[in-house]
Design a protein around this motif. Structure first.
Motif, mmCIF file in Angstrom:
data_model
loop_
_atom_site.group_PDB
_atom_site.id
_atom_site.type_symbol
_atom_site.label_atom_id
_atom_site.label_comp_id
_atom_site.label_asym_id
_atom_site.label_seq_id
_atom_site.Cartn_x
_atom_site.Cartn_y
_atom_site.Cartn_z
ATOM 1 N N GLY A 13 -49.326 -87.321 -29.272
ATOM 2 C CA GLY A 13 -50.434 -88.046 -29.899
ATOM 3 C C GLY A 13 -51.342 -87.143 -30.722
ATOM 4 N N LYS A 14 -50.855 -85.964 -31.092
ATOM 5 C CA LYS A 14 -51.706 -85.019 -31.838
ATOM 6 C C LYS A 14 -52.147 -85.611 -33.170
ATOM 7 N N GLY A 15 -51.154 -86.029 -33.950
ATOM 8 C CA GLY A 15 -51.473 -86.580 -35.277
ATOM 9 C C GLY A 15 -52.344 -87.824 -35.168
ATOM 10 N N THR A 32 -49.507 -78.730 -39.656
ATOM 11 C CA THR A 32 -48.373 -78.028 -40.278
ATOM 12 C C THR A 32 -47.204 -78.994 -40.491
ATOM 13 N N ARG A 37 -43.884 -81.704 -44.421
ATOM 14 C CA ARG A 37 -43.276 -82.938 -44.959
ATOM 15 C C ARG A 37 -43.677 -83.150 -46.421
ATOM 16 N N GLU A 58 -35.658 -77.833 -34.643
ATOM 17 C CA GLU A 58 -36.014 -76.429 -34.416
ATOM 18 C C GLU A 58 -37.352 -76.127 -35.086
ATOM 19 N N GLY A 86 -50.551 -79.268 -34.339
ATOM 20 C CA GLY A 86 -49.157 -78.792 -34.410
ATOM 21 C C GLY A 86 -49.068 -77.321 -34.778
ATOM 22 N N ARG A 89 -47.674 -72.964 -32.657
ATOM 23 C CA ARG A 89 -46.566 -73.434 -31.828
ATOM 24 C C ARG A 89 -45.803 -72.282 -31.182
ATOM 25 N N GLN A 93 -47.766 -67.129 -33.659
ATOM 26 C CA GLN A 93 -48.644 -67.946 -34.524
ATOM 27 C C GLN A 93 -50.081 -67.926 -33.989
ATOM 28 N N ARG A 146 -36.305 -80.981 -29.457
ATOM 29 C CA ARG A 146 -37.704 -80.658 -29.780
ATOM 30 C C ARG A 146 -38.507 -80.440 -28.497
ATOM 31 N N GLY A 174 -51.979 -93.620 -21.652
ATOM 32 C CA GLY A 174 -52.975 -94.699 -21.760
ATOM 33 C C GLY A 174 -53.040 -95.190 -23.187
HETATM 34 P P1 B4P Z 1 -47.874 -88.015 -32.519
HETATM 35 O O1 B4P Z 1 -47.871 -87.463 -31.152
HETATM 36 O O2 B4P Z 1 -49.124 -88.093 -33.237
HETATM 37 O O3 B4P Z 1 -46.792 -87.124 -33.202
HETATM 38 P P2 B4P Z 1 -46.922 -85.583 -33.476
HETATM 39 O O4 B4P Z 1 -47.560 -84.866 -32.349
HETATM 40 O O5 B4P Z 1 -47.563 -85.465 -34.792
HETATM 41 O O6 B4P Z 1 -45.360 -85.231 -33.459
HETATM 42 P P3 B4P Z 1 -44.580 -83.899 -33.662
HETATM 43 O O7 B4P Z 1 -45.151 -82.802 -32.815
HETATM 44 O O8 B4P Z 1 -43.178 -84.229 -33.351
HETATM 45 O O9 B4P Z 1 -44.607 -83.665 -35.197
HETATM 46 P P4 B4P Z 1 -45.123 -82.536 -36.183
HETATM 47 O O10 B4P Z 1 -45.390 -83.236 -37.425
HETATM 48 O O11 B4P Z 1 -46.218 -81.710 -35.598
HETATM 49 O O12 B4P Z 1 -47.280 -89.490 -32.548
HETATM 50 C C1 B4P Z 1 -46.022 -89.868 -32.082
HETATM 51 C C2 B4P Z 1 -45.907 -91.383 -32.019
HETATM 52 O O13 B4P Z 1 -46.524 -91.858 -30.799
HETATM 53 C C3 B4P Z 1 -46.606 -92.151 -33.141
HETATM 54 O O14 B4P Z 1 -45.746 -93.175 -33.573
HETATM 55 C C4 B4P Z 1 -47.854 -92.760 -32.503
HETATM 56 O O15 B4P Z 1 -48.218 -93.990 -33.064
HETATM 57 C C5 B4P Z 1 -47.421 -92.948 -31.065
HETATM 58 N N1 B4P Z 1 -48.543 -92.805 -30.119
HETATM 59 C C6 B4P Z 1 -49.492 -91.848 -30.125
HETATM 60 N N2 B4P Z 1 -50.350 -92.037 -29.090
HETATM 61 C C7 B4P Z 1 -49.897 -93.136 -28.404
HETATM 62 C C8 B4P Z 1 -50.353 -93.813 -27.232
HETATM 63 N N3 B4P Z 1 -51.425 -93.429 -26.563
HETATM 64 N N4 B4P Z 1 -49.639 -94.866 -26.783
HETATM 65 C C9 B4P Z 1 -48.544 -95.300 -27.468
HETATM 66 N N5 B4P Z 1 -48.061 -94.684 -28.603
HETATM 67 C C10 B4P Z 1 -48.739 -93.630 -29.067
HETATM 68 O O16 B4P Z 1 -43.855 -81.565 -36.324
HETATM 69 C C11 B4P Z 1 -42.628 -81.939 -36.895
HETATM 70 C C12 B4P Z 1 -41.713 -80.736 -37.065
HETATM 71 O O17 B4P Z 1 -42.270 -79.818 -38.036
HETATM 72 C C13 B4P Z 1 -41.483 -79.848 -35.833
HETATM 73 O O18 B4P Z 1 -40.470 -80.355 -34.986
HETATM 74 C C14 B4P Z 1 -41.102 -78.497 -36.477
HETATM 75 O O19 B4P Z 1 -39.773 -78.489 -36.914
HETATM 76 C C15 B4P Z 1 -41.994 -78.447 -37.715
HETATM 77 N N6 B4P Z 1 -43.269 -77.740 -37.463
HETATM 78 C C16 B4P Z 1 -44.508 -78.318 -37.501
HETATM 79 N N7 B4P Z 1 -45.452 -77.389 -37.207
HETATM 80 C C17 B4P Z 1 -44.787 -76.217 -36.987
HETATM 81 C C18 B4P Z 1 -45.197 -74.895 -36.608
HETATM 82 N N8 B4P Z 1 -46.501 -74.609 -36.394
HETATM 83 N N9 B4P Z 1 -44.264 -73.948 -36.454
HETATM 84 C C19 B4P Z 1 -42.967 -74.203 -36.668
HETATM 85 N N10 B4P Z 1 -42.498 -75.426 -37.011
HETATM 86 C C20 B4P Z 1 -43.395 -76.429 -37.166
#
Ligand code: B4P
Length: 190
Positions: A13-15, A32, A37, A58, A86, A89, A93, A146, A174
């Motif tokens: 739920g970070k984003g 990040t 993206r 990865e 994010g 990680r 970093q 992941r 929740g």
């Molecule tokens: P989020 O939980 O917001 O998703 P995220 O953390 O942003 O995902 P992730 O860590 O995979 O992605 P990132 O872009 O950082 O939401 C997930 C889903 O859950 C959503 O659909 C949301 O609606 C739902 N949700 C949230 N809260 C909820 C709740 N309470 N109840 C029900 N549903 C809920 O990273 C993507 C990729 O980029 C990584 O795998 C890696 O390859 C690369 N990357 C990014 N940062 C990097 C770094 N610092 N170093 C190296 N690689 C990196």
């Protein structure tokens, strides 16, 4: 200056929660994942290199993401503060981020770590994959990878920030609103 690391496994739920915190505290959101993206969408060389890692679940190499964060910090020197989503990680970093922030005399205020059960993470990500078309959310084995990469390379950061007295564990189960309320209470006190 208020600098918050929003931390947790993929799907924690970070984003989602970063959006609430930006509105409430007037911070700059640095994700990040979003930055990578947008590089992919622009078909830049960096984006094409990053895509091959992301599609497999990865991590993208440290030097790539550290370089992106460095240039964003430089572009927002007058900000009230940042939400790092994010990032970091890996321990390398985190060390690089501490160094960059030390140069400005504005250290991390706190690391908010969202705690969510594994099956719930998988359900959330598969749910998003159906709507967003994100390649890394559509395949259960990529999602599992992941989570494994998180446990191996990213979870050690909990100890890193505990040692600095900056770790705050937050129940990430929740409704989105309930979790936003919990986070807000902690950030207010930083
Ligand atoms: P989020 O939980 O917001 O998703 P995220 O953390 O942003 O995902 P992730 O860590 O995979 O992605 P990132 O872009 O950082 O939401 C997930 C889903 O859950 C959503 O659909 C949301 O609606 C739902 N949700 C949230 N809260 C909820 C709740 N309470 N109840 C029900 N549903 C809920 O990273 C993507 C990729 O980029 C990584 O795998 C890696 O390859 C690369 N990357 C990014 N940062 C990097 C770094 N610092 N170093 C190296 N690689 C990196």
């Amino acid at each position: 200056m208020l600098n918050v690391v929003l931390f947790g496994p993929p799907g924690a739920g970070k984003g989602t929660q970063a959006e609430f915190l930006i509105d409430s505290f007037g911070l700059i959101h640095l994700s990040t994942g979003d930055l990578l993206r947008s590089e992919i969408a622009a078909k830049s060389q960096l984006g094409m290199e990053a895509k091959s890692y992301m599609d497999r679940g990865e991590l993208v190499p440290d030097e790539v993401v550290i370089g992106m964060i460095k240039s964003k910090l430089e572009a927002h020197r007058d900000a009230k503060g940042f939400i790092f989503d994010g990032f970091p990680r890996t321990v390398d970093q985190a060390v690089a981020l501490d160094k960059l922030l030390d140069e400005n005399g504005t250290p991390i205020s706190g690391m908010l770590s969202l705690e969510v059960e594994k099956q719930e993470l998988i359900n959330r990500l598969l749910g998003r994959g159906q709507i967003s078309g994100r390649a890394d959310d559509q395949n259960q084995s990529v999602i599992e990878n992941r989570i494994n990469v998180y446990n191996k390379k990213t979870a050690p950061l909990i100890e890193y920030y505990k040692k600095q007295g900056k770790h705050f564990g937050i129940d990430g189960m929740g409704t989105i609103e309930e979790i936003a309320g919990r986070l807000k209470e902690v950030v207010k006190k930083l």
